[in-house]
Write a protein that holds these residues in place. Structure first.
Motif, PDB file in Angstrom:
ATOM      1  N   PHE A 143      62.278  36.972  73.520  1.00 57.43           N
ATOM      2  CA  PHE A 143      62.913  37.986  72.733  1.00 57.43           C
ATOM      3  C   PHE A 143      63.375  37.276  71.580  1.00 57.43           C
ATOM      4  O   PHE A 143      63.603  38.049  70.421  1.00 57.43           O
ATOM      5  N   SER A 144      63.833  36.163  71.569  1.00 60.91           N
ATOM      6  CA  SER A 144      64.443  35.544  70.166  1.00 60.91           C
ATOM      7  C   SER A 144      63.239  34.931  69.450  1.00 60.91           C
ATOM      8  O   SER A 144      63.421  34.885  68.257  1.00 60.91           O
ATOM      9  N   SER A 145      61.862  35.010  69.903  1.00 59.78           N
ATOM     10  CA  SER A 145      60.943  34.533  68.948  1.00 59.78           C
ATOM     11  C   SER A 145      60.335  35.667  67.936  1.00 59.78           C
ATOM     12  O   SER A 145      60.679  36.808  68.378  1.00 59.78           O
ATOM     13  N   LYS A 146      59.572  35.462  67.211  1.00 58.54           N
ATOM     14  CA  LYS A 146      59.176  36.364  66.445  1.00 58.54           C
ATOM     15  C   LYS A 146      58.198  37.541  67.250  1.00 58.54           C
ATOM     16  O   LYS A 146      57.253  37.110  68.196  1.00 58.54           O
ATOM     17  N   SER A 147      58.333  38.739  67.174  1.00 65.19           N
ATOM     18  CA  SER A 147      57.943  39.722  68.091  1.00 65.19           C
ATOM     19  C   SER A 147      56.455  39.859  67.818  1.00 65.19           C
ATOM     20  O   SER A 147      55.711  40.407  68.757  1.00 65.19           O
ATOM     21  N   SER A 148      55.833  39.425  66.764  1.00 68.30           N
ATOM     22  CA  SER A 148      54.271  39.435  66.343  1.00 68.30           C
ATOM     23  C   SER A 148      53.811  38.363  67.569  1.00 68.30           C
ATOM     24  O   SER A 148      52.413  38.393  67.636  1.00 68.30           O
ATOM     25  N   LYS A 149      54.489  37.487  67.789  1.00 73.14           N
ATOM     26  CA  LYS A 149      53.845  36.167  68.492  1.00 73.14           C
ATOM     27  C   LYS A 149      53.196  36.599  69.795  1.00 73.14           C
ATOM     28  O   LYS A 149      54.034  37.408  70.617  1.00 73.14           O
ATOM     29  N   LYS A 150      52.178  36.265  69.999  1.00 69.68           N
ATOM     30  CA  LYS A 150      51.456  36.939  71.330  1.00 69.68           C
ATOM     31  C   LYS A 150      51.981  35.944  72.530  1.00 69.68           C
ATOM     32  O   LYS A 150      51.970  34.826  72.476  1.00 69.68           O
ATOM     33  N   ILE A 151      52.203  36.624  73.582  1.00 68.19           N
ATOM     34  CA  ILE A 151      52.535  36.119  74.820  1.00 68.19           C
ATOM     35  C   ILE A 151      51.476  36.170  75.786  1.00 68.19           C
ATOM     36  O   ILE A 151      51.071  37.179  76.125  1.00 68.19           O
ATOM     37  N   SER A 152      51.081  34.868  76.340  1.00 71.47           N
ATOM     38  CA  SER A 152      50.115  34.866  77.249  1.00 71.47           C
ATOM     39  C   SER A 152      50.158  35.328  78.554  1.00 71.47           C
ATOM     40  O   SER A 152      51.489  35.429  79.216  1.00 71.47           O
ATOM     41  N   LEU A 153      49.079  35.916  79.121  1.00 66.60           N
ATOM     42  CA  LEU A 153      49.139  36.783  80.404  1.00 66.60           C
ATOM     43  C   LEU A 153      49.749  35.760  81.554  1.00 66.60           C
ATOM     44  O   LEU A 153      50.334  36.043  82.431  1.00 66.60           O
ATOM     45  N   SER A 154      49.356  34.460  81.381  1.00 70.45           N
ATOM     46  CA  SER A 154      49.826  33.550  82.468  1.00 70.45           C
ATOM     47  C   SER A 154      50.964  33.163  82.631  1.00 70.45           C
ATOM     48  O   SER A 154      51.556  32.769  83.753  1.00 70.45           O
ATOM     49  N   SER A 155      51.930  33.613  81.585  1.00 72.73           N
ATOM     50  CA  SER A 155      53.183  33.325  81.751  1.00 72.73           C
ATOM     51  C   SER A 155      53.909  34.455  82.256  1.00 72.73           C
ATOM     52  O   SER A 155      55.289  34.240  82.520  1.00 72.73           O
ATOM     53  N   TYR A 167      56.844  45.497  76.504  1.00 71.54           N
ATOM     54  CA  TYR A 167      57.823  46.023  75.397  1.00 71.54           C
ATOM     55  C   TYR A 167      57.768  45.361  74.010  1.00 71.54           C
ATOM     56  O   TYR A 167      57.579  46.007  72.831  1.00 71.54           O
ATOM     57  N   ILE A 168      57.425  44.061  74.114  1.00 69.42           N
ATOM     58  CA  ILE A 168      57.629  43.191  72.780  1.00 69.42           C
ATOM     59  C   ILE A 168      56.334  43.492  72.149  1.00 69.42           C
ATOM     60  O   ILE A 168      56.189  43.577  70.740  1.00 69.42           O
ATOM     61  N   GLN A 169      55.184  43.526  72.711  1.00 63.24           N
ATOM     62  CA  GLN A 169      53.929  43.551  72.139  1.00 63.24           C
ATOM     63  C   GLN A 169      53.407  45.203  71.707  1.00 63.24           C
ATOM     64  O   GLN A 169      52.825  45.290  70.756  1.00 63.24           O
ATOM     65  N   ASN A 181      65.815  53.189  67.709  1.00 61.66           N
ATOM     66  CA  ASN A 181      66.926  52.422  67.942  1.00 61.66           C
ATOM     67  C   ASN A 181      68.212  53.185  67.393  1.00 61.66           C
ATOM     68  O   ASN A 181      69.558  53.071  67.997  1.00 61.66           O
ATOM     69  N   ASP A 182      68.033  53.900  66.160  1.00 59.97           N
ATOM     70  CA  ASP A 182      69.199  54.428  65.541  1.00 59.97           C
ATOM     71  C   ASP A 182      69.476  56.022  65.891  1.00 59.97           C
ATOM     72  O   ASP A 182      70.771  56.576  66.082  1.00 59.97           O
ATOM     73  N   PHE A 183      68.493  56.622  66.608  1.00 58.73           N
ATOM     74  CA  PHE A 183      68.371  57.873  66.872  1.00 58.73           C
ATOM     75  C   PHE A 183      68.769  58.138  68.268  1.00 58.73           C
ATOM     76  O   PHE A 183      69.552  58.813  68.916  1.00 58.73           O
ATOM     77  N   VAL A 184      67.964  57.349  69.030  1.00 58.41           N
ATOM     78  CA  VAL A 184      67.923  57.492  70.656  1.00 58.41           C
ATOM     79  C   VAL A 184      68.722  56.516  71.498  1.00 58.41           C
ATOM     80  O   VAL A 184      69.833  56.532  72.085  1.00 58.41           O
ATOM     81  N   SER A 185      68.330  55.342  71.447  1.00 56.47           N
ATOM     82  CA  SER A 185      68.667  54.093  72.265  1.00 56.47           C
ATOM     83  C   SER A 185      68.583  52.959  71.792  1.00 56.47           C
ATOM     84  O   SER A 185      67.472  52.603  71.111  1.00 56.47           O
ATOM     85  N   PRO A 186      69.593  51.787  71.636  1.00 53.39           N
ATOM     86  CA  PRO A 186      69.299  50.481  70.918  1.00 53.39           C
ATOM     87  C   PRO A 186      68.092  49.909  71.661  1.00 53.39           C
ATOM     88  O   PRO A 186      67.556  50.223  72.827  1.00 53.39           O
ATOM     89  N   LEU A 187      67.508  48.986  70.634  1.00 58.65           N
ATOM     90  CA  LEU A 187      66.458  47.979  71.285  1.00 58.65           C
ATOM     91  C   LEU A 187      66.832  47.340  72.424  1.00 58.65           C
ATOM     92  O   LEU A 187      68.065  47.071  72.611  1.00 58.65           O
ATOM     93  N   LEU A 188      65.753  47.231  73.372  1.00 65.89           N
ATOM     94  CA  LEU A 188      66.152  46.370  74.750  1.00 65.89           C
ATOM     95  C   LEU A 188      66.004  45.088  74.570  1.00 65.89           C
ATOM     96  O   LEU A 188      65.313  44.254  73.484  1.00 65.89           O
TER      97      LEU A 188
END
Length: 544
Positions: A143-155, A167-169, A181-188
């Motif tokens: 969540f702290s890294s850039k959201s565009s960064k790909k997260i490998s399935l093995s992790s 959620y991130i991807q 996040n402004d209208f309904v619910s804050p980002l997770l």
């Protein structure tokens, strides 16, 4: 109140050391979790049949997380040992007659040789590179890294990790683009996925909410006040911690490891009426309780609240796994504020349970009338054809008042208390399923929100008369919702509250909104149609 199938303390210190070494060996990637593939390799050494191992996994992973931590691994090893001794594998280890402390560790064929080999390799490695450390679960850094960064399935090593990755991807980009996040619910955040299941208690003042929590914990908690007047004047989250202490609301809201950062939207006036009480307790390791201020009966008193009480309860309702509405025989009326609070729980009907507390204060005949009056009051507020489940009892540490209730009442209260405790015990087991359910609900809401925002943007003129068009769209929001519903064939019940949406929308310039991006919508559709089913399939019982 015991929740885990069997606590670690039922295992001897000697066996715990053996199991710790076994656990470290079985945990191939050193992340503190034994996944299905790890278990298949390791449990095969027990030479048990596949159906027995299927039962072992099902009982040990009772929360259906898709992995075993060290505590669950001990339960699995105890079950394997019992199965090898010819005993039947049952769910309820703690109440069985078996002496778990003196239970021998199971026989694992060839494990000693494998451990010796690992030790010699480790010695060679530590000589060449110094000591080696096991790596923590990588999910916390996503969540702290850039959201565009790909997260490998093995992790991904659990269902919750899989939801974080999706959620991130796939979902978060859609939410950010259309300002969900402004209208309904804050980002997770990471802690929203990892938090323990929560139980919220709602009711008018002096219906026994704080006493109910004390009754379950069998002890008081920091900051608990009890009295006949409205005593709990704040939202108190009672959770597990290393020592007894109270943390003020502003501090709680900025702690990254707590799932309460979304409450900052309600402002300092609310955060000063919010606190977290921490204490070490076995029940709080599985469940977090939310104690709320008594709902006020007078309209004048309600207007003196400096924050949006209904909004806060609605925020907690979305996060909670169970909502208990408490009544007592002398407070059956549903005040205007309570009615608003109950309306704000719409969409969470499956979480609501009604508790008629302090029922030993009236005799059996009066109790029958009180129950009828309560159902009549609720029927006018809860517009559902189904009957709400009501638990009747006296949830405090004092013995039931036999003079008023008689033998029938006493037996009834005991049965009702058992039913309610069974409901609470089920919460941690269903927590993972509930998380998936809430995630899917959120994804559908975000999709509908994207359709609404992009439709409003499309209706805006290119050049002249923007302000007039914006005002017309805001005034006729219900009609615009109907257009969106027909265009995209969406269920009308999934649309947000038009009044609340209108309020938020009036602070924005519709012309600055984004147009519809079909690729983003398609990504969320693929996530709901393929990715989530695949995730559940990958982390089900490995022996299925």
């Amino acid at each position: 109140m015991e929740i885990s199938p069997v606590p670690i303390s039922t295992c001897s210190k000697e066996n715990q050391q053996i199991y710790q070494e076994w656990f470290n060996y079985a945990d191939s990637d050193g992340d503190g979790r034994i996944t299905g593939s790890d278990a298949i390799k390791f449990f095969a050494l027990s030479n048990l049949l596949r159906p027995d191992l299927k039962k072992v996994w099902a009982i040990a992973d009772s929360k259906r997380q898709g992995f075993l931590g060290f505590g669950e691994f001990i339960i699995a090893m105890q079950l394997v040992s019992l199965a090898q001794a010819g005993q039947s594998i049952t769910q309820d280890l703690s109440s069985s007659e078996i002496d778990l402390i003196n239970l021998r560790a199971p026989t694992m064929t060839g494990l000693d040789a494998l451990l010796a080999k690992k030790r010699s390799l480790k010695t060679n490695e530590s000589d060449s590179n110094g000591s080696s450390h096991s790596q923590p679960s990588p999910a916390s850094g996503w969540f702290s890294s850039k959201s565009s960064k790909k997260i490998s399935l093995s992790s991904v090593t659990s269902i919750v990790d899989g939801l974080k990755r999706l959620y991130i991807q796939k979902l978060k980009p859609l939410e950010v683009t259309y300002r969900f996040n402004d209208f309904v619910s804050p980002l997770l955040t990471n802690s929203d996925f990892d938090c323990k299941p929560m139980v919220m208690l709602l009711g008018q003042y002096s219906t026994g909410k704080t006493t109910f929590i004390k009754h379950l914990l069998q002890s008081s908690y920091p900051g608990a006040h009890i009295g006949p007047e409205p005593t709990t004047d704040r939202f108190v989250v009672v959770m597990s911690g290393p020592d007894e202490r109270s943390i003020p609301g502003n501090t709680v809201a900025v702690q990254a490891d707590m799932p309460f950062s979304g409450l900052t939207t309600f402002g300092t006036a609310f955060l000063s009426k919010f606190q977290c009480s921490q204490m070490p307790h076995p029940l709080l390791e599985h469940i977090t309780f939310v104690d709320t201020p008594g709902v006020l009966s007078g309209e004048k008193q309600r207007t003196q609240r400096a924050y949006d009480f209904t909004g806060v309860t609605s925020w907690f309702a979305a996060k909670c796994d169970l909502i208990l509405l408490l009544f007592d025989p002398h407070k059956l009326d549903v005040s205007d504020e309570f009615k608003r609070v109950i309306y704000s729980l719409r969409g969470h009907d499956d979480k609501i349970r009604v508790v008629l507390n302090k029922a030993d204060q009236v005799d059996t005949q009066q109790l029958m009338r009180v129950y009828g009056a309560l159902m009549w009051s609720l029927g006018k507020v809860l517009n559902t054809p189904e009957v709400m489940r009501v638990y009747i009892g006296s949830f405090n540490d004092k013995p039931a008042n036999d003079v008023a209730t008689g033998p029938i009442g006493k037996e009834l209260f005991e049965k009702e208390q058992e039913d309610l405790l069974a409901d609470l015990k089920d919460i941690p087991k269903k927590a993972c399923d509930r998380r998936i359910n809430e995630f899917v609900k959120r994804a559908r809401a975000a999709k509908i929100h994207a359709y609404i925002i992009s439709h409003l943007k499309k209706e805006m003129p290119a050049m002249m008369g923007k302000a007039k068009t914006q005002q017309r769209l805001i005034d006729n929001l219900e009609d615009e919702f109907v257009k969106v519903q027909r265009e995209f064939h969406l269920p009308p019940g999934d649309f947000p509250n038009a009044e609340h949406f209108r309020e938020t929308l009036s602070g924005y310039n519709i012309d600055k909104f984004e147009k519809l991006k079909p690729k983003m919508i398609q990504a969320v559709d693929d996530m709901l149609g393929y990715d989530i089913p695949d995730l559940l399939k990958n982390f089900r019982n490995p022996y299925d």
